[in-house]
Motif scaffolding. Structure first.
Motif, PDB file in Angstrom:
ATOM      1  N   THR A  13       0.842  -1.192   0.000  1.00 15.95           N
ATOM      2  CA  THR A  13       0.000   0.000   0.000  1.00 15.95           C
ATOM      3  C   THR A  13       0.882   1.249   0.000  1.00 15.95           C
ATOM      4  OG1 THR A  13      -0.141   0.074   2.418  1.00 15.95           O
ATOM      5  CG2 THR A  13      -1.904  -1.109   1.263  1.00 15.95           C
ATOM      6  N   ALA A  14       0.300   2.345  -0.433  1.00  3.92           N
ATOM      7  CA  ALA A  14       0.967   3.645  -0.389  1.00  3.92           C
ATOM      8  C   ALA A  14      -0.112   4.703  -0.216  1.00  3.92           C
ATOM      9  CB  ALA A  14       1.757   3.899  -1.670  1.00  3.92           C
ATOM     10  N   ASP A  15       0.281   5.885   0.239  1.00  4.61           N
ATOM     11  CA  ASP A  15      -0.682   6.979   0.344  1.00  4.61           C
ATOM     12  C   ASP A  15      -0.023   8.293  -0.026  1.00  4.61           C
ATOM     13  OD1 ASP A  15       0.723   7.824   2.640  1.00  4.61           O
ATOM     14  OD2 ASP A  15      -1.014   7.801   3.938  1.00  4.61           O
ATOM     15  N   LEU A  16      -0.840   9.332  -0.025  1.00  7.14           N
ATOM     16  CA  LEU A  16      -0.379  10.691  -0.263  1.00  7.14           C
ATOM     17  C   LEU A  16      -1.414  11.641   0.308  1.00  7.14           C
ATOM     18  CD1 LEU A  16      -2.284  11.898  -2.755  1.00  7.14           C
ATOM     19  CD2 LEU A  16      -0.768  10.513  -4.132  1.00  7.14           C
ATOM     20  N   ASN A  17      -1.037  12.883   0.461  1.00  8.26           N
ATOM     21  CA  ASN A  17      -1.962  13.929   0.884  1.00  8.26           C
ATOM     22  C   ASN A  17      -2.050  14.972  -0.222  1.00  8.26           C
ATOM     23  OD1 ASN A  17      -2.574  12.861   3.437  1.00  8.26           O
ATOM     24  ND2 ASN A  17      -0.770  13.799   4.346  1.00  8.26           N
ATOM     25  N   VAL A  18      -3.242  15.535  -0.377  1.00  8.86           N
ATOM     26  CA  VAL A  18      -3.469  16.552  -1.400  1.00  8.86           C
ATOM     27  C   VAL A  18      -4.514  17.524  -0.873  1.00  8.86           C
ATOM     28  CG1 VAL A  18      -5.197  15.118  -2.594  1.00  8.86           C
ATOM     29  CG2 VAL A  18      -4.024  16.940  -3.853  1.00  8.86           C
ATOM     30  N   TYR A  19      -4.356  18.805  -1.176  1.00  4.15           N
ATOM     31  CA  TYR A  19      -5.351  19.783  -0.737  1.00  4.15           C
ATOM     32  C   TYR A  19      -6.634  19.588  -1.532  1.00  4.15           C
ATOM     33  CZ  TYR A  19      -1.626  21.818   1.951  1.00  4.15           C
ATOM     34  OH  TYR A  19      -0.605  21.988   2.850  1.00  4.15           O
ATOM     35  N   GLU A  20      -7.769  19.670  -0.840  1.00  2.00           N
ATOM     36  CA  GLU A  20      -9.059  19.355  -1.471  1.00  2.00           C
ATOM     37  C   GLU A  20      -9.395  20.270  -2.638  1.00  2.00           C
ATOM     38  OE1 GLU A  20     -12.443  19.656   1.122  1.00  2.00           O
ATOM     39  OE2 GLU A  20     -11.952  21.684   1.752  1.00  2.00           O
ATOM     40  N   TRP A  21      -8.828  21.467  -2.700  1.00  2.00           N
ATOM     41  CA  TRP A  21      -9.113  22.383  -3.801  1.00  2.00           C
ATOM     42  C   TRP A  21      -8.254  22.094  -5.032  1.00  2.00           C
ATOM     43  CZ3 TRP A  21      -4.620  24.679  -4.963  1.00  2.00           C
ATOM     44  CH2 TRP A  21      -3.696  24.874  -3.923  1.00  2.00           C
ATOM     45  N   ASN A  22      -7.287  21.186  -4.908  1.00  2.00           N
ATOM     46  CA  ASN A  22      -6.377  20.895  -6.013  1.00  2.00           C
ATOM     47  C   ASN A  22      -6.972  19.786  -6.895  1.00  2.00           C
ATOM     48  OD1 ASN A  22      -4.221  20.559  -7.729  1.00  2.00           O
ATOM     49  ND2 ASN A  22      -2.691  20.490  -6.079  1.00  2.00           N
ATOM     50  N   SER A  44      -3.270  26.412   8.035  1.00  2.00           N
ATOM     51  CA  SER A  44      -3.647  27.804   7.784  1.00  2.00           C
ATOM     52  C   SER A  44      -2.555  28.509   7.011  1.00  2.00           C
ATOM     53  CB  SER A  44      -3.886  28.540   9.106  1.00  2.00           C
ATOM     54  OG  SER A  44      -4.996  27.976   9.755  1.00  2.00           O
ATOM     55  N   ILE A  45      -2.999  29.339   6.061  1.00  2.00           N
ATOM     56  CA  ILE A  45      -2.080  30.179   5.296  1.00  2.00           C
ATOM     57  C   ILE A  45      -2.763  31.537   5.129  1.00  2.00           C
ATOM     58  CG2 ILE A  45      -2.893  29.178   3.108  1.00  2.00           C
ATOM     59  CD1 ILE A  45       0.666  30.323   3.438  1.00  2.00           C
ATOM     60  N   GLU A  46      -2.085  32.581   5.565  1.00  2.00           N
ATOM     61  CA  GLU A  46      -2.658  33.924   5.543  1.00  2.00           C
ATOM     62  C   GLU A  46      -4.030  33.875   6.212  1.00  2.00           C
ATOM     63  OE1 GLU A  46      -2.252  34.755   1.384  1.00  2.00           O
ATOM     64  OE2 GLU A  46      -0.073  34.903   1.537  1.00  2.00           O
ATOM     65  N   ASP A  47      -5.110  34.222   5.495  1.00  2.00           N
ATOM     66  CA  ASP A  47      -6.435  34.220   6.134  1.00  2.00           C
ATOM     67  C   ASP A  47      -7.281  33.028   5.705  1.00  2.00           C
ATOM     68  OD1 ASP A  47      -6.703  35.034   3.527  1.00  2.00           O
ATOM     69  OD2 ASP A  47      -8.134  36.650   3.959  1.00  2.00           O
ATOM     70  N   GLU A  48      -6.640  31.973   5.215  1.00  2.00           N
ATOM     71  CA  GLU A  48      -7.371  30.809   4.722  1.00  2.00           C
ATOM     72  C   GLU A  48      -7.002  29.556   5.499  1.00  2.00           C
ATOM     73  OE1 GLU A  48      -6.858  30.182   0.517  1.00  2.00           O
ATOM     74  OE2 GLU A  48      -6.828  32.332   0.128  1.00  2.00           O
ATOM     75  N   THR A  49      -7.901  28.575   5.461  1.00  2.00           N
ATOM     76  CA  THR A  49      -7.637  27.247   5.987  1.00  2.00           C
ATOM     77  C   THR A  49      -7.765  26.269   4.835  1.00  2.00           C
ATOM     78  OG1 THR A  49      -8.497  27.836   8.162  1.00  2.00           O
ATOM     79  CG2 THR A  49      -8.376  25.487   7.646  1.00  2.00           C
ATOM     80  N   TRP A  50      -6.722  25.479   4.632  1.00  3.49           N
ATOM     81  CA  TRP A  50      -6.719  24.489   3.560  1.00  3.49           C
ATOM     82  C   TRP A  50      -6.898  23.108   4.168  1.00  3.49           C
ATOM     83  CZ3 TRP A  50      -1.787  25.979   0.283  1.00  3.49           C
ATOM     84  CH2 TRP A  50      -1.999  27.219  -0.316  1.00  3.49           C
ATOM     85  N   LYS A  51      -7.858  22.362   3.643  1.00  2.00           N
ATOM     86  CA  LYS A  51      -8.080  20.991   4.092  1.00  2.00           C
ATOM     87  C   LYS A  51      -7.272  20.043   3.211  1.00  2.00           C
ATOM     88  CE  LYS A  51     -11.623  17.518   4.985  1.00  2.00           C
ATOM     89  NZ  LYS A  51     -13.061  17.190   4.874  1.00  2.00           N
ATOM     90  N   SER A  52      -6.550  19.153   3.852  1.00  2.09           N
ATOM     91  CA  SER A  52      -5.750  18.163   3.150  1.00  2.09           C
ATOM     92  C   SER A  52      -6.463  16.821   3.210  1.00  2.09           C
ATOM     93  CB  SER A  52      -4.375  18.055   3.815  1.00  2.09           C
ATOM     94  OG  SER A  52      -3.585  17.085   3.172  1.00  2.09           O
ATOM     95  N   LEU A  53      -6.624  16.185   2.062  1.00  2.00           N
ATOM     96  CA  LEU A  53      -7.241  14.870   1.974  1.00  2.00           C
ATOM     97  C   LEU A  53      -6.146  13.815   1.877  1.00  2.00           C
ATOM     98  CD1 LEU A  53      -9.894  15.657  -0.793  1.00  2.00           C
ATOM     99  CD2 LEU A  53     -10.200  15.741   1.703  1.00  2.00           C
ATOM    100  N   ASN A  54      -6.409  12.661   2.442  1.00  2.00           N
ATOM    101  CA  ASN A  54      -5.503  11.529   2.319  1.00  2.00           C
ATOM    102  C   ASN A  54      -6.044  10.608   1.236  1.00  2.00           C
ATOM    103  OD1 ASN A  54      -4.918   8.476   3.384  1.00  2.00           O
ATOM    104  ND2 ASN A  54      -3.192   9.843   3.745  1.00  2.00           N
ATOM    105  N   MET A  55      -5.159  10.144   0.370  1.00  2.00           N
ATOM    106  CA  MET A  55      -5.546   9.204  -0.679  1.00  2.00           C
ATOM    107  C   MET A  55      -4.651   7.980  -0.557  1.00  2.00           C
ATOM    108  SD  MET A  55      -6.215  11.757  -3.922  1.00  2.00           S
ATOM    109  CE  MET A  55      -7.247  10.595  -4.830  1.00  2.00           C
ATOM    110  N   GLN A  56      -5.252   6.812  -0.791  1.00  2.00           N
ATOM    111  CA  GLN A  56      -4.511   5.567  -0.646  1.00  2.00           C
ATOM    112  C   GLN A  56      -4.670   4.694  -1.882  1.00  2.00           C
ATOM    113  OE1 GLN A  56      -6.240   3.955   2.968  1.00  2.00           O
ATOM    114  NE2 GLN A  56      -4.714   5.006   4.213  1.00  2.00           N
TER     115      GLN A  56
END
Length: 168
Positions: free
Chosen positions: A114-123, A146-158
């Motif tokens: 198995t392998a995984d990765l993380n990616v921002y949900e807006w990408n 958080s970056i500047e005035d934003e919060t980025w959610k990171s999704l995990n993919m496997q």
């Protein structure tokens, strides 16, 4: 289409030239590095024995077009810091070729299942690329940054070896 070669100190200037802002660095590298990127950060990065770090080259032209990493800090290896740096090379299959090359190192040359990765949900373009190789979103794992005035959610993919072989 692409060849993975070891990322070296001589690659630092080109690598740093690809990162023009804190937002670009966070998008590409997550919170691992801080902006502005320095040689000291990169020296520490290439000395980490739990990382296999590569430059991505166009096999035909020998041009360095990006960067990627395999991270072995956890039980499940993680694909990290995948970047096709030249915008003229994006959406041409280089990302998918890179992900497949990394998975070949894990699943064929290595002994991983198995392998995984993380990616921002807006990408969405990156998510489509990963799904095209066979990755699936793991709904149970996510994080935020958080970056500047934003919060980025990171999704995990496997992905598992059998799913990858089916999608090839």
């Amino acid at each position: 289409m692409i060849t993975l070669l070891q990322f070296e100190k001589s690659d630092f200037p080109l690598f740093k030239s690809w990162i023009g802002s804190a937002r670009e660095l966070l998008q590409f590298a997550g919170p691992y590095f801080s902006f502005p990127l320095t040689d000291q950060q990169l020296e520490k990065y290439i000395r980490d024995p739990k990382r296999q770090i590569f430059k991505i080259t166009d096999t035909a032209t020998k041009e360095i077009i990006g960067h990627c990493e395999l991270n072995f800090e956890r039980h499940t290896p993680r694909l990290c810091r995948i970047l096709i740096a030249k915008s003229s090379k994006r959406n041409r299959g280089y990302g998918k070729s890179t992900v497949n090359a990394l998975l070949k190192l894990l699943f064929i040359d290595g002994n991983y299942d198995t392998a995984d990765l993380n990616v921002y949900e807006w990408n969405s373009s990156a998510i489509r690329c990963y799904e095209g190789v066979g990755f699936r979103i793991n709904e149970n794992i996510s994080s935020e940054v958080s970056i500047e005035d934003e919060t980025w959610k990171s999704l995990n993919m496997q992905i598992c070896k059998s799913e990858w072989k089916t999608n090839r």
